[in-house]
Design a protein around this motif. Structure first.
Motif, PDB file in Angstrom:
ATOM      1  N   PRO A   1       0.810  -1.232   0.000  1.00 18.57           N
ATOM      2  CA  PRO A   1       0.000   0.000   0.000  1.00 18.57           C
ATOM      3  C   PRO A   1       0.837   1.274   0.000  1.00 18.57           C
ATOM      4  N   ALA A   2       1.964   1.268   0.710  1.00 26.45           N
ATOM      5  CA  ALA A   2       2.804   2.481   0.737  1.00 26.45           C
ATOM      6  C   ALA A   2       3.460   2.728  -0.628  1.00 26.45           C
ATOM      7  N   THR A   3       3.731   1.645  -1.341  1.00 25.78           N
ATOM      8  CA  THR A   3       4.311   1.806  -2.686  1.00 25.78           C
ATOM      9  C   THR A   3       3.266   2.389  -3.639  1.00 25.78           C
ATOM     10  N   LYS A   4       2.036   1.887  -3.542  1.00 22.15           N
ATOM     11  CA  LYS A   4       0.968   2.413  -4.407  1.00 22.15           C
ATOM     12  C   LYS A   4       0.729   3.899  -4.114  1.00 22.15           C
ATOM     13  N   ALA A   5       0.774   4.245  -2.834  1.00 21.28           N
ATOM     14  CA  ALA A   5       0.579   5.655  -2.451  1.00 21.28           C
ATOM     15  C   ALA A   5       1.729   6.513  -2.966  1.00 21.28           C
ATOM     16  N   SER A   6       2.933   5.956  -2.978  1.00 20.26           N
ATOM     17  CA  SER A   6       4.100   6.703  -3.481  1.00 20.26           C
ATOM     18  C   SER A   6       3.930   7.028  -4.960  1.00 20.26           C
ATOM     19  N   LEU A   7       3.447   6.045  -5.700  1.00 18.01           N
ATOM     20  CA  LEU A   7       3.187   6.267  -7.132  1.00 18.01           C
ATOM     21  C   LEU A   7       2.121   7.346  -7.302  1.00 18.01           C
ATOM     22  N   ALA A   8       1.055   7.216  -6.521  1.00 20.06           N
ATOM     23  CA  ALA A   8      -0.070   8.155  -6.669  1.00 20.06           C
ATOM     24  C   ALA A   8       0.330   9.585  -6.308  1.00 20.06           C
ATOM     25  N   ILE A   9       1.244   9.727  -5.351  1.00 16.04           N
ATOM     26  CA  ILE A   9       1.572  11.077  -4.881  1.00 16.04           C
ATOM     27  C   ILE A   9       2.683  11.731  -5.703  1.00 16.04           C
ATOM     28  N   GLY A  10       3.179  10.993  -6.696  1.00 18.52           N
ATOM     29  CA  GLY A  10       4.117  11.621  -7.637  1.00 18.52           C
ATOM     30  C   GLY A  10       5.583  11.315  -7.418  1.00 18.52           C
ATOM     31  N   ALA A  11       5.894  10.289  -6.616  1.00 22.54           N
ATOM     32  CA  ALA A  11       7.303   9.919  -6.420  1.00 22.54           C
ATOM     33  C   ALA A  11       7.895   9.411  -7.737  1.00 22.54           C
ATOM     34  N   ASP A  12       9.215   9.495  -7.833  1.00 21.82           N
ATOM     35  CA  ASP A  12       9.905   9.034  -9.040  1.00 21.82           C
ATOM     36  C   ASP A  12      10.304   7.567  -8.949  1.00 21.82           C
ATOM     37  N   GLY A  13       9.950   6.935  -7.845  1.00 20.84           N
ATOM     38  CA  GLY A  13      10.263   5.520  -7.708  1.00 20.84           C
ATOM     39  C   GLY A  13      10.217   5.100  -6.257  1.00 20.84           C
ATOM     40  N   VAL A  14      10.621   3.852  -6.040  1.00 21.50           N
ATOM     41  CA  VAL A  14      10.697   3.312  -4.679  1.00 21.50           C
ATOM     42  C   VAL A  14      11.966   2.470  -4.554  1.00 21.50           C
ATOM     43  N   ILE A  15      12.387   2.257  -3.320  1.00 18.07           N
ATOM     44  CA  ILE A  15      13.498   1.339  -3.037  1.00 18.07           C
ATOM     45  C   ILE A  15      12.984   0.351  -2.003  1.00 18.07           C
ATOM     46  N   ILE A  16      13.073  -0.931  -2.352  1.00 16.44           N
ATOM     47  CA  ILE A  16      12.390  -1.961  -1.564  1.00 16.44           C
ATOM     48  C   ILE A  16      13.350  -3.078  -1.168  1.00 16.44           C
ATOM     49  N   GLU A  17      13.258  -3.499   0.095  1.00 13.78           N
ATOM     50  CA  GLU A  17      14.110  -4.599   0.554  1.00 13.78           C
ATOM     51  C   GLU A  17      13.442  -5.946   0.277  1.00 13.78           C
ATOM     52  N   ILE A  18      14.230  -6.833  -0.344  1.00 16.93           N
ATOM     53  CA  ILE A  18      13.732  -8.190  -0.593  1.00 16.93           C
ATOM     54  C   ILE A  18      14.795  -9.195  -0.138  1.00 16.93           C
ATOM     55  N   HIS A  19      14.358 -10.419   0.079  1.00 17.95           N
ATOM     56  CA  HIS A  19      15.297 -11.468   0.516  1.00 17.95           C
ATOM     57  C   HIS A  19      14.706 -12.815   0.118  1.00 17.95           C
TER      58      HIS A  19
END
Ligand code: PEP
Ligand code: MN
Length: 256
Positions: free
Chosen positions: A205-223
């Motif tokens: 949900p925070a990633t979707k909100a980042s897209l909606a609010i106009g961010a240029d991308g996201v950085i996400i931790e995966i393992h």
């Protein structure tokens, strides 16, 4: 107008793109990074994050593999044609790390480490400047100035949450900093929902909100196996969860 930072390989920060950066909190070993590199490139993700120098609160916790970790990242970079984001803690390491890293991350704890900011300002590598966990937007932009004054204008900001009285989440993700930064500066800004929430179930949900609010991308931790991660496993997505996120973002982008 947001400036566009083109890091090559078709990857841009700023402009119309919503760029996903992903990878583990820490580089742990070759097998871990090989499986992550293979997985991310199969999804078309071109920017890999991975910490080799870790700024840990507890000095007894895993501190990262250091230059050994950077070498592992470089192997993945060459094999899968990816770009690398990795944090530098010490100005004395910049020169030696230069050929391994495409974007130098300055972490939250070092946002006001002025000698470090000045040193990365003297390089020609893009800098990912995370927001200090107790920093105002004004202080963050002043920190940018320490870098740009030395000649390096290739700065990407990263909102990673700030400390508030709320402790259900690890930090309070201040998403309105995104349009605020856009109105006050020309730097691209991405969001870190992993550190920003500290809770796996809030990352999508925070990633979707980042897209909606106009961010240029996201950085996400995966393992590959978050339960076994040497750092930040509780906020890392496994491959299946990350694939759902990547597909969802692709779907939302296509609605535009
Ligand atoms: C990280 O990216 O792993 C990290 C330590 O982030 P931050 O500096 O935002 O805490
Ligand atoms: Mn982390």
């Amino acid at each position: 107008m947001t400036k566009i930072i083109d890091i090559g390989n078709g990857v841009k920060f700023g402009g119309d793109d919503f760029t996903i950066v992903a990878g583990p909190c820490s580089v742990e070993n070759e097998e871990q990074m090989e499986s992550i590199g293979k997985f991310l490139s199969s999804l078309g993700i071109k920017v890999l994050r991975g910490g080799a120098f870790k700024p840990r609160t507890d000095p007894n916790d895993f501190q990262g593999l250091g230059f050994e970790g950077l070498k592992i990242l470089k192997n993945i970079k060459d094999k899968y044609k990816m770009k690398i984001v990795s944090e530098i803690l010490d100005p004395r390491d910049i020169e030696r790390a230069y050929n391994y890293i495409d974007i130098i991350q300055i972490g939250s704890r070092n946002m006001q480490n002025f000698p470090l900011l000045k040193e990365v300002g003297k390089t020609d590598k893009p800098v990912l400047l995370k927001r200090g966990m107790s920093s105002s937007i004004e202080e963050w932009l002043k920190a940018c100035e320490y870098i740009s004054m030395e000649g390096n204008e290739n700065i990407i900001l990263c909102e990673r949450g700030i400390r508030t009285f709320e402790n259900y989440t690890r930090n309070t993700l201040d998403l309105v900093s995104v349009p605020t930064i856009k109105s006050l500066s020309e730097y691209p800004i991405i969001v870190d929902p992993s550190h920003g929430t500290g809770r796996r179930e809030l990352i999508l949900p925070a990633t979707k909100a980042s897209l909606a609010i106009g961010a240029d991308g996201v950085i996400i931790e995966i393992h590959p196996n978050p339960e076994m991660a040497l750092s930040d496993g509780f906020q890392s997505l496994n491959f299946h969860e990350f694939e759902i996120l990547a597909n969802e973002i692709k779907r939302l982008k296509n609605l535009n």
